[in-house]
Design an enzyme around this catalytic site. Sequence first.
Site, PDB file in Angstrom:
ATOM      1  N   CYS A 327       6.242   2.242  18.287  1.00  0.00           N
ATOM      2  CA  CYS A 327       6.854   2.225  19.616  1.00  0.00           C
ATOM      3  C   CYS A 327       7.303   3.610  20.087  1.00  0.00           C
ATOM      4  O   CYS A 327       7.774   3.754  21.213  1.00  0.00           O
ATOM      5  CB  CYS A 327       8.030   1.253  19.620  1.00  0.00           C
ATOM      6  SG  CYS A 327       7.557  -0.388  19.018  1.00  0.00           S
ATOM      7  N   HIS A 468      16.468   3.484  24.063  1.00  0.00           N
ATOM      8  CA  HIS A 468      15.413   2.630  23.501  1.00  0.00           C
ATOM      9  C   HIS A 468      15.847   1.166  23.544  1.00  0.00           C
ATOM     10  O   HIS A 468      15.027   0.301  23.869  1.00  0.00           O
ATOM     11  CB  HIS A 468      15.123   3.045  22.062  1.00  0.00           C
ATOM     12  CG  HIS A 468      14.132   2.183  21.360  1.00  0.00           C
ATOM     13  ND1 HIS A 468      12.806   2.137  21.717  1.00  0.00           N
ATOM     14  CD2 HIS A 468      14.274   1.307  20.323  1.00  0.00           C
ATOM     15  CE1 HIS A 468      12.168   1.285  20.929  1.00  0.00           C
ATOM     16  NE2 HIS A 468      13.036   0.766  20.078  1.00  0.00           N
ATOM     17  N   GLU A 479      21.806   2.838  17.815  1.00  0.00           N
ATOM     18  CA  GLU A 479      21.509   3.856  18.814  1.00  0.00           C
ATOM     19  C   GLU A 479      22.770   4.233  19.584  1.00  0.00           C
ATOM     20  O   GLU A 479      22.998   5.413  19.867  1.00  0.00           O
ATOM     21  CB  GLU A 479      20.441   3.357  19.790  1.00  0.00           C
ATOM     22  CG  GLU A 479      20.058   4.409  20.823  1.00  0.00           C
ATOM     23  CD  GLU A 479      18.977   3.963  21.775  1.00  0.00           C
ATOM     24  OE1 GLU A 479      18.454   4.800  22.524  1.00  0.00           O
ATOM     25  OE2 GLU A 479      18.654   2.753  21.790  1.00  0.00           O
ATOM     26  N   LYS A 499      14.315  -1.970  29.199  1.00  0.00           N
ATOM     27  CA  LYS A 499      13.778  -3.159  28.531  1.00  0.00           C
ATOM     28  C   LYS A 499      14.533  -4.432  28.892  1.00  0.00           C
ATOM     29  O   LYS A 499      14.033  -5.540  28.636  1.00  0.00           O
ATOM     30  CB  LYS A 499      13.791  -2.962  27.018  1.00  0.00           C
ATOM     31  CG  LYS A 499      12.871  -1.851  26.537  1.00  0.00           C
ATOM     32  CD  LYS A 499      12.917  -1.716  25.028  1.00  0.00           C
ATOM     33  CE  LYS A 499      12.043  -0.582  24.529  1.00  0.00           C
ATOM     34  NZ  LYS A 499      12.583   0.747  24.876  1.00  0.00           N
ATOM     35  N   HIS A 504       9.829  -5.264  25.788  1.00  0.00           N
ATOM     36  CA  HIS A 504       9.421  -4.140  24.937  1.00  0.00           C
ATOM     37  C   HIS A 504       7.900  -3.985  25.006  1.00  0.00           C
ATOM     38  O   HIS A 504       7.153  -4.833  24.520  1.00  0.00           O
ATOM     39  CB  HIS A 504       9.872  -4.405  23.505  1.00  0.00           C
ATOM     40  CG  HIS A 504       9.742  -3.228  22.603  1.00  0.00           C
ATOM     41  ND1 HIS A 504       9.288  -2.002  23.026  1.00  0.00           N
ATOM     42  CD2 HIS A 504      10.000  -3.078  21.257  1.00  0.00           C
ATOM     43  CE1 HIS A 504       9.275  -1.151  22.021  1.00  0.00           C
ATOM     44  NE2 HIS A 504       9.696  -1.790  20.937  1.00  0.00           N
ATOM     45  N   PHE A 564       8.876   1.072  14.502  1.00  0.00           N
ATOM     46  CA  PHE A 564       8.901   0.543  13.142  1.00  0.00           C
ATOM     47  C   PHE A 564       8.685   1.679  12.146  1.00  0.00           C
ATOM     48  O   PHE A 564       7.913   2.604  12.407  1.00  0.00           O
ATOM     49  CB  PHE A 564       7.799  -0.493  12.957  1.00  0.00           C
ATOM     50  CG  PHE A 564       8.201  -1.901  13.356  1.00  0.00           C
ATOM     51  CD1 PHE A 564       9.397  -2.135  14.011  1.00  0.00           C
ATOM     52  CD2 PHE A 564       7.380  -2.984  13.075  1.00  0.00           C
ATOM     53  CE1 PHE A 564       9.773  -3.417  14.372  1.00  0.00           C
ATOM     54  CE2 PHE A 564       7.740  -4.268  13.443  1.00  0.00           C
ATOM     55  CZ  PHE A 564       8.936  -4.491  14.084  1.00  0.00           C
TER      56      PHE A 564
END
Length: 577
Positions: A327, A468, A479, A499, A504, A564
Site C-alpha cells: 500500500c 494513512h 500513526e 479513506k 483503502h 503490509f
Amino acid sequence: MEASSIASPLCPWLVAARISPACEKDHPLNSSMFQSPKRLSQWSRRKKLIPKCSNGNGGFSASSLLSSFCTFEPCVKEYYSSKGLYASLAVFGENAFLLSGSKIASITTRRNNRLKACDAHSGKTAAVESSEEEAKKALTRQRKVVVTGLAVVSSIGHDPDVFYTNLLEGVSGISEIEAFDCSTFPSSQSNKLLNLRMRIHHWFRPFSQRIAGEIKSFSTEELVSPKVSKRADKFMLYLLTAGKKALTDGGITEEVMRELDKNRCGVLIGSALGGMSVSTDAIEALRISYKKINPFTVPFATTNMGSAILAIDLGWMGPNYSISTACATSNICILNAAYHIIRGDADMMLCGGSDAGIIPIAFGGFLACKVLSKRNDEPTKASRPWDINRDGFVLGEGAGVLLLEELEHAKRRGATIYAELLGGSFTCDASHCSDQPQPDGRGIALCMERALAQCGVARENVNYINAHAVSSPAGDLNEYRAITRCFGKNPELRVNSTKSMIGHLLGASGAVEAVATVKAIQTGLVHPNINLENPDKGVDMNILTGTKKERLDIKIALSNSFGFSGQNSSIVFAPYK
C-alpha cells in the site's frame, strides 16, 4: 636478446602489462611472449608499443608516453611496488637481474620515478572528476519538481474537481458490491451462525461480507484501444485512463506533445496486486486446457505492463518501470519519478498507482486476514478512522496519476503549476508481515522525520497531514502516536483520512491521496473525517479535522502511506510561490 632492451624505460611498463591481469585484458599481447623459446626482437616489441605511445606523426613524445603509461595506473602501481616488481622478476628465476641489465638500486629509482608520475596523473584526474561531480551536484540542486497535472479514478468521481468536491462534502463511495456474488463470503461475525447453520441443515441464513468502495460506472472514454480494453485487467484500464487524463489536465495537447523531447519523458505508475483477475481467469481456463489460456496472460498480469502500454501509446522513451510495495506503492513511485527529474534523467514524468482488488480472490484473501470491516448493514459508516468503534478497513479500487515536471520546463511551456513536490522518504518497521506495525510508531515517526530532513523543512511549518489511517484498530493509533511524537501538539496542525470516504485503494491509495493533498493546497480547504463520532482514547480532536470541511492556509503538507510488512512512506508538498 640484449640486456639493454629490457632495461629501457618502456620495458618495465611492458612487463607490467604482461603480468597484470587487468592490463592484459585491456592491452592483449602475444600470449606466448614469455613461454616461447623464440624471443621477440627489439623492433617487434617496439612496433607493438608505438600505437600506444606515439604522437600523431608516428613518432614518440614524452607526454604521449607518460599518458599511455599512466592509463595503466592500477596495475603499474602494483607492479612498481615491492609486491609487484619483485614478484614479476621472480618469474624469470635466477636470471632476473641478468635480464634487467642493472642493479636493484637502479630498478628502485625507476620504480619511484614511475610512482611519482602516476600520482601526479592521478591527482589531475581526480581533480577533473571532482570538478565534474560538483557541477553535476550544483545542477541537481537547481532542478525543482512541480505538479502540473492531476487525474483520478475513484468511487466518488473520475475528475479531480468532482472527486475533491465530494470529499469536501463528506460523500461516501462505499456501498454493496455488485461485480460478483458475495453470498459465499461470510462475515467473520457470523462464523458461529454459519457453523450452526451447517449443523442444523441450513436453518439460518448467514450474514455475508459484501461492501467495498466499488466503482459502479467506468468508461475508458476512447482513451484505450478496443483490443487492450478487451484483454486487460481493470487496474490497467484505470491506469491508462488516468494517465492520459493527467496529460490533458496538464495542458499537454497534441501540438505540445509533438514538441516534447520524448526521450526525456517517462512513466512510473505502480500497482500492489497487478493483473490478478487476468491470472485467476487463466487458472480457470487451465482447468480445461492450456490452449484456452489467453496468450496475453503473462504480460497483462505483471505490474509493469500498465506503465509500458501507456509509454507505447505516448511514444515516451524516458525512464519506464513500476514499483510494487504493497500500500506504499504510489508514494514510492512518486518519489522515484521526482528523483529521475532531479538528477536530469527526465523533464516530465507520469507517476502514481492503480489497483482493482474488488475481485473474489483478493476479497477472500483480505477476509481470511480478518482485516475487513464487518459493518455490512451500514456501508457508508463502515470506514471510520480513529473512531473507537472502528473494526477494520473497507476495500476500494481506482487509480491516481500526477504529472510531475521540472520547474523551468513547466515555465517554458506556460503550464499551470498546482504545487511543488519537495521530496519524501520511506522506511521499514521490520516487525510484522501484515497489519501490525510497531506499537510505539517508531518506524512511522522515523519516516516522517527523514522526509522533513530530506526536504529541509522545519516540523513546525507542517500544518496539514493526509494520514494513512485505514480504520484499523491498531494502525490508526500507531500513526496518531507517531504524528504527535514527531510534530508535538502544534495548534495549527490538521490531520484527516481520505479513506473514511473511499476505502483503502491498496497500491493506488497514496496517489489518490496525493491528488487530494494537492487539491487541498490549491483550494485552501481540507476535507472532513466522516464517521468520527466517538474518538478513541488519547486522540486529540484539536489535531484531527471534524465531520465538516475546514478552511486552512497550507504551508507544508505531508501525505503518508503504509503497507503490509511495515513499508512506510511519506511525501511532502508545498504551495508553489
